[in-house]
Design a protein around this motif. Structure first.
Motif, PDB file in Angstrom:
ATOM      1  N   GLY A  68      19.731  26.276  -8.020  1.00  7.42           N
ATOM      2  CA  GLY A  68      19.010  26.940  -9.100  1.00  7.42           C
ATOM      3  C   GLY A  68      19.851  27.938  -9.867  1.00  7.42           C
ATOM      4  O   GLY A  68      19.647  29.143  -9.741  1.00  7.42           O
ATOM      5  N   TYR A  69      20.800  27.433 -10.650  1.00  7.37           N
ATOM      6  CA  TYR A  69      21.686  28.324 -11.396  1.00  7.37           C
ATOM      7  C   TYR A  69      20.914  29.337 -12.229  1.00  7.37           C
ATOM      8  O   TYR A  69      21.228  30.522 -12.237  1.00  7.37           O
ATOM      9  N   GLN A  70      19.885  28.876 -12.951  1.00  7.13           N
ATOM     10  CA  GLN A  70      19.119  29.779 -13.818  1.00  7.13           C
ATOM     11  C   GLN A  70      18.394  30.838 -12.981  1.00  7.13           C
ATOM     12  O   GLN A  70      18.389  32.012 -13.342  1.00  7.13           O
ATOM     13  N   GLN A  71      17.801  30.436 -11.859  1.00  2.67           N
ATOM     14  CA  GLN A  71      17.119  31.386 -10.976  1.00  2.67           C
ATOM     15  C   GLN A  71      18.081  32.452 -10.466  1.00  2.67           C
ATOM     16  O   GLN A  71      17.752  33.633 -10.427  1.00  2.67           O
ATOM     17  N   ILE A  72      19.264  32.009 -10.055  1.00  2.00           N
ATOM     18  CA  ILE A  72      20.259  32.930  -9.521  1.00  2.00           C
ATOM     19  C   ILE A  72      20.699  33.904 -10.605  1.00  2.00           C
ATOM     20  O   ILE A  72      20.779  35.118 -10.379  1.00  2.00           O
ATOM     21  N   LYS A  73      20.976  33.395 -11.791  1.00  2.00           N
ATOM     22  CA  LYS A  73      21.399  34.242 -12.915  1.00  2.00           C
ATOM     23  C   LYS A  73      20.331  35.288 -13.221  1.00  2.00           C
ATOM     24  O   LYS A  73      20.629  36.472 -13.406  1.00  2.00           O
ATOM     25  N   GLU A  74      19.069  34.873 -13.258  1.00  2.00           N
ATOM     26  CA  GLU A  74      17.982  35.807 -13.538  1.00  2.00           C
ATOM     27  C   GLU A  74      17.841  36.864 -12.456  1.00  2.00           C
ATOM     28  O   GLU A  74      17.592  38.040 -12.747  1.00  2.00           O
ATOM     29  N   ALA A  75      18.006  36.476 -11.188  1.00  2.00           N
ATOM     30  CA  ALA A  75      17.923  37.444 -10.083  1.00  2.00           C
ATOM     31  C   ALA A  75      19.060  38.464 -10.189  1.00  2.00           C
ATOM     32  O   ALA A  75      18.842  39.666  -9.989  1.00  2.00           O
TER      33      ALA A  75
ATOM     34  N   THR B 271      16.505  36.000  -2.839  1.00  2.00           N
ATOM     35  CA  THR B 271      15.961  37.065  -1.997  1.00  2.00           C
ATOM     36  C   THR B 271      17.059  38.049  -1.612  1.00  2.00           C
ATOM     37  O   THR B 271      16.867  39.270  -1.689  1.00  2.00           O
ATOM     38  N   ASN B 272      18.230  37.537  -1.217  1.00  2.00           N
ATOM     39  CA  ASN B 272      19.347  38.413  -0.858  1.00  2.00           C
ATOM     40  C   ASN B 272      19.768  39.284  -2.033  1.00  2.00           C
ATOM     41  O   ASN B 272      20.051  40.473  -1.861  1.00  2.00           O
ATOM     42  N   ILE B 273      19.819  38.693  -3.210  1.00  2.00           N
ATOM     43  CA  ILE B 273      20.214  39.447  -4.406  1.00  2.00           C
ATOM     44  C   ILE B 273      19.207  40.545  -4.696  1.00  2.00           C
ATOM     45  O   ILE B 273      19.565  41.707  -4.899  1.00  2.00           O
TER      46      ILE B 273
END
Length: 129
Positions: free
Chosen positions: A29-36, A98-100
């Protein structure tokens, strides 16, 4: 500009006698990670994707977002068991987000200092001065 390096570990199946990477495992989930990252730390983020050479062909099936860059040409070698690194480990997109979002700088700095002491690393971040 900030950069996250995503370097999934190499997975080998003893039963099958081959790599078990598939493009669906690499396409997280690149977009999810970027947003987090932007929510937790602010700023603009890029993701550097560094795959193991043995699974390089799997990424050919993936269309990467414009903020994700394939950096396989830049070699690195991890000589330490990655579970000993002073970072929280995530095995999927949800856990990484979650970690981020739950990043605790004090906990991280404590783990980092213990890691540096264990390996005798004395770098203070001012070598170029």
């Amino acid at each position: 500009m900030h950069v996250l390096m995503y370097a999934p570990t190499y997975r080998f199946s003893k039963e099958e006698g081959k790599s078990v990477h598939q493009s669906r495992e690499i396409e997280f989930g690149y977009q999810q990670i970027k947003e987090a990252l932007e929510k937790r730390f602010g700023g603009n983020w890029l993701i550097a994707l560094r795959l193991h050479p043995s699974v390089r062909d799997a990424v050919k099936e993936i269309e990467l977002p414009d903020f994700v860059f394939d950096v396989i040409a830049h070699e690195y070698e991890l000589l330490i068991n990655y579970r000993e690194l002073p970072f929280d480990i995530a095995e999927d997109t949800e856990q990484l987000c979650t970690n981020i979002l739950n990043f605790d700088r004090n906990k991280y700095e404590k783990q980092l200092n213990e890691f540096l002491d264990k390996y005798g690393i004395k770098e203070g971040g001012h070598a170029s001065e």
